[in-house]
Design a protein around this motif. Sequence first.
Motif, PDB file in Angstrom:
ATOM      1  N   LEU A  25     -16.306   7.636 -63.064  1.00  0.00           N
ATOM      2  CA  LEU A  25     -16.079   6.324 -62.095  1.00  0.00           C
ATOM      3  C   LEU A  25     -17.276   5.962 -61.104  1.00  0.00           C
ATOM      4  CD1 LEU A  25     -12.779   7.830 -60.534  1.00  0.00           C
ATOM      5  CD2 LEU A  25     -13.016   5.903 -62.322  1.00  0.00           C
ATOM      6  N   PRO A  26     -17.275   4.622 -60.595  1.00  0.00           N
ATOM      7  CA  PRO A  26     -18.357   4.006 -60.173  1.00  0.00           C
ATOM      8  C   PRO A  26     -18.032   4.811 -58.483  1.00  0.00           C
ATOM      9  CG  PRO A  26     -16.715   2.251 -60.592  1.00  0.00           C
ATOM     10  CD  PRO A  26     -16.372   3.546 -61.469  1.00  0.00           C
ATOM     11  N   ARG A  27     -18.742   4.015 -57.762  1.00  0.00           N
ATOM     12  CA  ARG A  27     -18.662   4.466 -56.261  1.00  0.00           C
ATOM     13  C   ARG A  27     -17.293   4.103 -55.766  1.00  0.00           C
ATOM     14  NH1 ARG A  27     -22.969   2.347 -52.501  1.00  0.00           N
ATOM     15  NH2 ARG A  27     -21.412   3.100 -51.021  1.00  0.00           N
ATOM     16  N   LEU A  28     -16.392   5.018 -55.404  1.00  0.00           N
ATOM     17  CA  LEU A  28     -14.896   4.714 -55.114  1.00  0.00           C
ATOM     18  C   LEU A  28     -14.867   4.050 -53.756  1.00  0.00           C
ATOM     19  CD1 LEU A  28     -13.622   8.368 -56.162  1.00  0.00           C
ATOM     20  CD2 LEU A  28     -13.618   6.281 -57.280  1.00  0.00           C
ATOM     21  N   PHE A  85     -11.798  -2.054 -64.946  1.00  0.00           N
ATOM     22  CA  PHE A  85     -12.931  -1.761 -66.016  1.00  0.00           C
ATOM     23  C   PHE A  85     -12.468  -0.943 -67.160  1.00  0.00           C
ATOM     24  CE2 PHE A  85     -13.793   1.502 -62.726  1.00  0.00           C
ATOM     25  CZ  PHE A  85     -13.678   2.331 -63.557  1.00  0.00           C
ATOM     26  N   ILE A  86     -12.884  -1.300 -68.327  1.00  0.00           N
ATOM     27  CA  ILE A  86     -12.509  -0.381 -69.511  1.00  0.00           C
ATOM     28  C   ILE A  86     -13.542   0.358 -69.911  1.00  0.00           C
ATOM     29  CG2 ILE A  86     -12.188  -1.230 -72.184  1.00  0.00           C
ATOM     30  CD1 ILE A  86     -11.047  -3.559 -71.241  1.00  0.00           C
ATOM     31  N   LEU A 114      -9.807   3.110 -72.547  1.00  0.00           N
ATOM     32  CA  LEU A 114      -9.058   2.946 -71.631  1.00  0.00           C
ATOM     33  C   LEU A 114      -9.261   2.002 -70.426  1.00  0.00           C
ATOM     34  CD1 LEU A 114      -9.549   7.009 -70.605  1.00  0.00           C
ATOM     35  CD2 LEU A 114      -7.571   5.786 -72.058  1.00  0.00           C
ATOM     36  N   LEU A 115      -8.149   1.500 -69.910  1.00  0.00           N
ATOM     37  CA  LEU A 115      -8.337   0.584 -68.913  1.00  0.00           C
ATOM     38  C   LEU A 115      -8.131   1.339 -67.493  1.00  0.00           C
ATOM     39  CD1 LEU A 115      -8.374  -2.199 -67.657  1.00  0.00           C
ATOM     40  CD2 LEU A 115      -5.753  -2.465 -67.816  1.00  0.00           C
TER      41      LEU A 115
END
Length: 593
Positions: free
Chosen positions: A253-256, A263-264, A272-273
Amino acid sequence: MNYFKSISIKNKIFATIIIIVGILIAVIAFFSNSVSQKAIIDKAMNNSLRELVLINNNIETLITYVEDYSKMLATDYRLQEVLYKDMSMEKSEGGLESLMMSTKISEIISNFVEPNTIVKAASVLSSRMQWADAGYGDNRYATQVFGAEPTAMELANNNQPIWTGLVPFRFRYDASESNVFAVSKAVVHKELGKTIGMVALYIKESAIAAIYENSLNYQGGEFYVLDDTNRIISSRNKSFLYQNFTEMTAISLPRLDEGELSFILGKGQGKLLVSTQRFEPLSWTIISVIPLEVITAENKEINALIIRTGILCLVFALGISFFLSRSITKPLLILANTMRKIRNGHMNVRSTYKSTDEIGHLSDGFNSLMDRIEALVAKIAEEERTKGEIEFKLLQSQVKPHFLYNTVETIISLIKLDMKTEAMAVAKYMADFYNISLSRGNDVISIREEMKLTESYLEIQKLRYVEYMDYSMAIDEEILRYATPKLMLQPLVENAIYHGLKWKKEKGELRVVGYLDNGQIIIEVQDNGVGMNQQQIDHLLQPAVEDRQKASFGARSVNRRIKMLYGEPFGLDVESVSGSYTKVTVRLPLIEL
């Protein structure tokens, strides 16, 4: 390329239309699939984000309700009275542990827990750090959760509920531990403003999970709630709880803390979406993970519809292209069949296609052209026939005076030499020759007569040129009754004598052979004279205008007369080797007189 050229126009038109339609359908299907898939994914992203916002709001509502319950419980005057009284007691024994106080606290707490609210249980902590044995909560676990000196007691001045993360907890009368969220609230005396205790409410993780479990728009999708350390604190799959999200799902994951994202991830069938929503009150992150193939499942129905439509369009195009190609090529086929018949020799055949279109004009022009060609062919044939007759008459006019003069000279010479017997024989041969050559004006005689005429001519020539020629004749009896053009052999044997044997240093021989072969009459005139080279052979039957001398005129005339009377494959064939021999083969059909 050669294969394409060999295909008929009808099939070219048919194949071209089908290819064009097929390419158009494929292009339309490709772009339709791409556009529809993108639209579906964009729609899924928007739906997923809206769904997360809704879940976020529902969780926020649930959290607010629980915090409100904790505030209501902490401000309940009855609970404050019990805690204040406990704090005022001098004796260390008893306190909240006394049966009377526990019963009273249980009565107070019962209004804030199941089945009246979503709160599973509640605990009360006195200012002396003693947990009341009330409701379904296990006080031993409460101590483990909040520690010896709970944070809520220290943050009493903040006067706000404090949430723990996901923790294991045991409730009385339950056989196993449960996963719960706990919220604590300091109890501050309303009049004194002094902290006199703490209340703790316990919410099962399943209460959070229930918010999103029925919110899945796509079967196969998953929801996760993470804390600020990327640890899973809520999921449908309970075995994932307390685990690191990236390690359990292989999703980076990017920064939460960036808030709302969609994103896909992945490649191929594993795409995955992923959508995220930040729950700021507790620094949680709500995550939705949906396999892309689940999202695009409805796109498969669109693709199936496109394929069905494409097949229908292709079938329709097949029908249209077949009708169009047939309508264009049918008159061309009629014209082509007409030309094929004409090529096979049926010069009187004409195209039957009548129309005012371009092919109709072409058909009319072709018919007019063939009429002119047929007229020209007839004219040329007539001219050839006339020319042949003229050449034959010319040949006769050349043979008769020339041969008569030479023969008479021979007879006179024989008489002077007192060779009366030979002179009489020559006179007889000459009479036979002219008797047959005149033949009451007929141009066609029997082979028997032609052989007798040729023999008379050869006998006379043998007497004249006894020093350098001899001859023999071998004619099958069965061919003598068939027809042949008159004076057919005389020009050939004359050429053999004057242009073959006469130039030979020693005496030569001329041989005439006749027989049947594969339904044809074959007559061969062969001499062992000086022969001819290939250029002389070529000029013998088809000489250039400047080369048409008497030597080739007779053979050429015979060849043309035979072909004019009987057609191909009849006529003359010449075979010769310079300095060795010459053989002229005559081919005639079996025609009886």
